[in-house]
Scaffold this motif. Structure first.
Motif, short mmCIF file in Angstrom:
data_model
loop_
_atom_site.label_atom_id
_atom_site.label_comp_id
_atom_site.label_asym_id
_atom_site.label_seq_id
_atom_site.Cartn_x
_atom_site.Cartn_y
_atom_site.Cartn_z
N GLU A 24 0.73 -40.10 61.20
CA GLU A 24 0.66 -40.26 62.51
C GLU A 24 1.61 -39.73 62.47
O GLU A 24 1.38 -38.61 63.66
CB GLU A 24 1.26 -41.90 62.30
CG GLU A 24 1.33 -41.85 64.12
CD GLU A 24 2.73 -43.16 64.81
OE1 GLU A 24 2.22 -43.31 65.70
OE2 GLU A 24 3.47 -43.33 64.00
N GLY A 25 2.53 -38.93 62.10
CA GLY A 25 3.49 -37.62 62.17
C GLY A 25 2.93 -36.75 62.24
O GLY A 25 2.93 -35.42 62.75
N LEU A 26 2.52 -36.95 60.98
CA LEU A 26 1.54 -34.85 60.40
C LEU A 26 0.30 -34.72 61.86
O LEU A 26 0.73 -33.69 62.06
CB LEU A 26 -0.02 -35.01 59.39
CG LEU A 26 1.46 -35.09 58.60
CD1 LEU A 26 0.34 -35.06 56.92
CD2 LEU A 26 2.23 -34.46 57.95
N ALA A 27 0.12 -35.64 62.34
CA ALA A 27 -0.93 -35.35 63.57
C ALA A 27 -0.42 -35.35 64.80
O ALA A 27 -1.47 -34.72 65.91
CB ALA A 27 -1.80 -37.20 63.91
N GLY A 30 -1.76 -35.48 49.30
CA GLY A 30 -1.65 -34.16 49.95
C GLY A 30 -0.50 -34.25 49.40
O GLY A 30 -0.26 -32.53 49.77
N VAL A 31 0.44 -34.57 48.33
CA VAL A 31 1.60 -33.34 48.52
C VAL A 31 1.59 -31.94 47.64
O VAL A 31 2.91 -31.45 47.94
CB VAL A 31 2.24 -34.53 47.11
CG1 VAL A 31 3.75 -34.30 46.55
CG2 VAL A 31 2.74 -36.34 47.83
N PRO A 32 0.90 -32.25 47.19
CA PRO A 32 0.92 -30.34 47.26
C PRO A 32 0.70 -29.79 47.74
O PRO A 32 1.50 -28.75 48.18
CB PRO A 32 -0.61 -30.52 46.43
CG PRO A 32 -0.28 -31.42 45.08
CD PRO A 32 -0.50 -32.42 46.37
N SER A 33 0.35 -29.80 48.98
CA SER A 33 0.29 -28.67 50.26
C SER A 33 1.40 -28.56 50.13
O SER A 33 1.55 -27.07 51.13
CB SER A 33 -0.27 -29.02 50.86
OG SER A 33 0.03 -30.48 51.58
N ALA A 68 1.17 -43.65 47.33
CA ALA A 68 0.94 -45.22 48.77
C ALA A 68 0.49 -44.66 49.99
O ALA A 68 0.64 -45.81 51.17
CB ALA A 68 1.89 -46.32 49.01
N SER A 69 0.64 -43.25 50.33
CA SER A 69 0.94 -42.66 51.34
C SER A 69 0.00 -41.19 51.38
O SER A 69 -0.83 -40.56 50.22
CB SER A 69 2.30 -42.41 51.37
OG SER A 69 3.04 -41.04 50.49
N THR A 70 -0.28 -40.81 52.03
CA THR A 70 -1.39 -39.52 52.77
C THR A 70 -0.45 -38.65 53.86
O THR A 70 -0.38 -38.95 55.22
CB THR A 70 -2.83 -40.14 53.59
OG1 THR A 70 -3.19 -40.86 53.14
CG2 THR A 70 -3.83 -38.70 53.25
N ASP A 71 0.44 -37.82 53.47
CA ASP A 71 1.84 -37.25 54.32
C ASP A 71 2.06 -36.17 53.77
O ASP A 71 2.40 -35.43 54.68
CB ASP A 71 2.92 -38.16 54.63
CG ASP A 71 2.92 -37.98 53.20
OD1 ASP A 71 3.08 -37.01 51.97
OD2 ASP A 71 5.03 -37.80 53.60
N GLY A 72 0.67 -35.55 53.45
CA GLY A 72 0.55 -33.99 52.78
C GLY A 72 2.00 -33.26 52.28
O GLY A 72 2.07 -32.30 52.52
N GLY A 73 2.53 -34.40 51.45
CA GLY A 73 4.00 -33.88 50.89
C GLY A 73 4.99 -33.51 52.08
O GLY A 73 6.42 -33.17 51.53
#
Length: 384
Positions: free
Chosen positions: A169-172, A255-258, A140-145
């Motif tokens: 938002e935090g990744l930004a 993007g979890v694997p990153s 459900a997310s796009t948080d890069g893991g």
């Protein structure tokens, strides 16, 4: 003369039957046509939703349960598993951070995270396993893991040294990482990531632009999230020396694997092949006379890393080289492309023009009947 040996290794028919239920129906059809057949049922999955159930069924194991949170921070209970030998812990991302669990609220593409999956991963590490298999899909997310890493004790900091919020938002805003609180076993175990896509982390084919809309991201949100992932990848590269921007498969599950590849040395693998290895499919194929696999829709994506593709590859590499037959809800791939993929034939359970709801209600019966008809076509195997 040896009995006919049949391996049944299907995926689920989403919205209808689980992989285990599909396998049972096909096995019933095989035995109806050939009562003497030796049937080995190995329900499959492609590394995404349903993988945990497939492994539990193959292992005869029971799931563990932990209290955690969903993708937007609400309390949730999530399952995980340990292999019978105690070496492998299984984390299915969709259990805690899956999209269906937040379908009751307005999508929050910039705030949803995988923190809840991080709590599950922590429990698996605490259990003392030697490797962790993370099944990606249905995110459900796009948080890069980042949420998983946060759950394991990593702190994401902004320019002022303050912790950033969860999600894209935090990744930004992230500028650096504090690894002092990272779980002590996180870098001692082997991490394997089951993926079913080859998309890179960022760019027009990356996590945000290709999959963000499924999680409620509009065009502006996708641009924002892609830029956030670029920033995140830069922070990871500075911290570890590992570049994940264009890593094949890094765009899986938001993007979890990153994050896991860069910080934990995780390995991405084709989910279907990884699951097949875990449940013993290669050994089962070694003396098989016929192989059944299947899924809801058999199309061009099916032969690009999905279950049918994995089963066909393993069958072609086995000593027996048994023919592989697909049974699906619908068959959209032409016969020539089916054969090019190493699959002998593909059949739809639809008997003709039929309402979808009616077909869903007849899935079990149609699977069994069709499996029986196909099995009847096979000549009696020659003595071994």
């Amino acid at each position: 003369m040896n009995p006919m040996r049949v391996v049944v290794a299907p995926d689920s028919f989403k919205g209808s039957l689980s992989a285990a239920q599909v396998a049972a129906c096909i096995a019933d059809g095989v035995r109806a046509a050939r009562p003497d057949a030796v049937v080995t049922s190995l329900p499959m999955a492609d590394g995404g939703e349903g993988t945990l159930d497939a492994l539990l069924a193959a292992w005869g194991a029971e799931a563990q349960v932990i209290d955690t949170v969903d993708a937007i921070g609400r309390p949730r209970r999530a399952r995980w598993a340990i292999s019978p030998d105690g070496r492998t812990g299984v984390v299915e991302l969709a259990e805690a951070s899956g999209l269906p669990h937040v379908a009751d609220v307005t999508p929050q593409p910039l705030h949803a995270s995988t923190r809840g999956t991080g709590a599950v991963a922590r429990a698996v590490l605490d259990a003392g396993v030697a490797e962790v298999l993370v099944c990606l899909g249905g995110s459900a997310s796009t948080d890069g893991g980042a949420g998983i890493l946060t759950g394991l004790g990593v702190r994401l900091l902004d320019d002022d040294g303050a912790e950033v919020p969860d999600g894209g938002e935090g990744l930004a805003r992230v500028s650096s990482l504090d690894l002092a609180g990272l779980h002590p076993r996180a870098r001692e175990v082997r991490w394997r990531l089951a993926v079913d896509v080859t998309n890179p982390l960022v760019g027009e084919h990356g996590a945000a632009h290709v999959f963000g809309h499924q999680k409620g991201a509009g065009e502006g949100d996708a641009e924002y999230l892609d830029a956030a992932l670029v920033r995140w990848a830069g922070v990871l590269e500075r911290a570890t020396g590992v570049r994940t921007h264009d890593l094949p498969g890094a765009g899986a599950a938001g993007g979890v694997p990153s994050g896991l590849v860069a910080l934990l040395g995780a390995e991405t693998e084709q989910g279907a092949l990884l699951v097949a290895e875990a449940i013993g499919l290669p050994a089962a194929l070694a003396d098989a006379d016929l192989v059944f696999t299947g899924e809801g829709s058999f199309d061009s994506q099916s032969v690009r890393g999905k279950v049918a593709d994995g089963v066909a590859r393993l069958a072609a590499a086995s000593p027996a080289r048994p023919p592989v037959v697909v049974i699906a809800g619908q068959v959209l791939l032409p016969a020539a492309q089916t054969r090019e993929a190493g699959i002998a034939a593909a059949f739809s359970i639809a008997p003709g023009p039929i309402d979808l709801n009616e077909l869903l209600g007849r899935t079990s019966t149609r699977l069994t009947d069709l499996a029986a008809q196909i099995t009847s076509l096979r000549a009696v195997p020659a003595p071994r």
